[in-house]
Design a protein around this motif. Structure first.
Motif, mmCIF file in Angstrom:
data_model
loop_
_atom_site.group_PDB
_atom_site.id
_atom_site.type_symbol
_atom_site.label_atom_id
_atom_site.label_comp_id
_atom_site.label_asym_id
_atom_site.label_seq_id
_atom_site.Cartn_x
_atom_site.Cartn_y
_atom_site.Cartn_z
ATOM 1 N N ARG A 42 33.709 44.817 40.961
ATOM 2 C CA ARG A 42 33.625 45.352 42.330
ATOM 3 C C ARG A 42 32.606 44.551 43.127
ATOM 4 O O ARG A 42 31.561 44.153 42.606
ATOM 5 C CB ARG A 42 33.188 46.817 42.318
ATOM 6 N N GLY A 43 32.898 44.310 44.399
ATOM 7 C CA GLY A 43 31.924 43.719 45.301
ATOM 8 C C GLY A 43 31.759 42.209 45.214
ATOM 9 O O GLY A 43 30.826 41.670 45.806
ATOM 10 N N LEU A 44 32.615 41.517 44.486
ATOM 11 C CA LEU A 44 32.514 40.056 44.418
ATOM 12 C C LEU A 44 33.442 39.428 45.446
ATOM 13 O O LEU A 44 34.503 39.953 45.738
ATOM 14 C CB LEU A 44 32.884 39.552 43.018
ATOM 15 N N LYS A 45 33.017 38.297 45.995
ATOM 16 C CA LYS A 45 33.826 37.577 46.980
ATOM 17 C C LYS A 45 34.181 36.205 46.435
ATOM 18 O O LYS A 45 33.335 35.530 45.848
ATOM 19 C CB LYS A 45 33.047 37.416 48.285
ATOM 20 N N LEU A 46 35.420 35.803 46.645
ATOM 21 C CA LEU A 46 35.868 34.483 46.221
ATOM 22 C C LEU A 46 35.204 33.426 47.089
ATOM 23 O O LEU A 46 35.187 33.516 48.312
ATOM 24 C CB LEU A 46 37.389 34.390 46.344
ATOM 25 N N GLN A 47 34.628 32.432 46.463
ATOM 26 C CA GLN A 47 33.900 31.379 47.163
ATOM 27 C C GLN A 47 34.325 30.025 46.600
ATOM 28 O O GLN A 47 34.223 29.806 45.406
ATOM 29 C CB GLN A 47 32.400 31.598 46.953
ATOM 30 N N ASN A 63 32.965 30.674 40.977
ATOM 31 C CA ASN A 63 33.602 30.814 42.275
ATOM 32 C C ASN A 63 33.568 32.242 42.809
ATOM 33 O O ASN A 63 34.248 32.568 43.764
ATOM 34 C CB ASN A 63 35.052 30.310 42.218
ATOM 35 N N GLN A 64 32.777 33.105 42.181
ATOM 36 C CA GLN A 64 32.642 34.484 42.626
ATOM 37 C C GLN A 64 31.201 34.751 43.032
ATOM 38 O O GLN A 64 30.268 34.511 42.259
ATOM 39 C CB GLN A 64 33.037 35.448 41.507
ATOM 40 N N CYS A 66 28.229 37.412 44.471
ATOM 41 C CA CYS A 66 27.861 38.819 44.603
ATOM 42 C C CYS A 66 27.255 39.053 45.989
ATOM 43 O O CYS A 66 27.035 38.118 46.760
ATOM 44 C CB CYS A 66 26.910 39.247 43.492
ATOM 45 N N ALA A 67 26.970 40.301 46.282
ATOM 46 C CA ALA A 67 26.439 40.670 47.602
ATOM 47 C C ALA A 67 25.104 40.001 47.914
ATOM 48 O O ALA A 67 24.763 39.783 49.072
ATOM 49 C CB ALA A 67 26.297 42.183 47.698
#
Length: 97
Positions: A42-47, A63-64, A66-67
């Protein structure tokens, strides 16, 4: 992929893999990572993920994000790869809620 001493599934969706000499192969990824189903995070963004036809490949490393802004995991989600998320043991830890 690297040659394995003990055969095992290299890619859960495709089962065992071997090289041209018939030697079993396993993932070459970093050891000690925590591997989970990507849907459990939960809460990870693809980068900056290496793109493929159906999802992300782990070719470019973590590639993930966190906040807090730190890269903490590597997503593998393309159709020809295992569907899994490798949490970096050096960046994450388990805590009780």
């Amino acid at each position: 992929m690297v040659v394995a001493e003990v055969p095992g599934p290299a890619m859960p969706r495709r089962g065992m893999m071997s090289n041209v000499h018939g030697q079993p192969l396993v993932s070459q990824g970093p050891r000690g990572n925590i591997v989970i189903n990507p849907d459990d995070a939960r809460g990870l963004k693809l980068q900056h993920a290496s793109a493929a036809c159906c999802g992300a490949t782990p070719d470019g490393g973590m590639n993930q994000m966190c906040a807090c802004g730190s890269l903490v995991a590597t997503l593998s989600s393309d159709c020809c790869l295992p569907y899994e998320l490798h949490l970096s043991a050096g960046h994450v830890r388990a805590v009780r809620p």
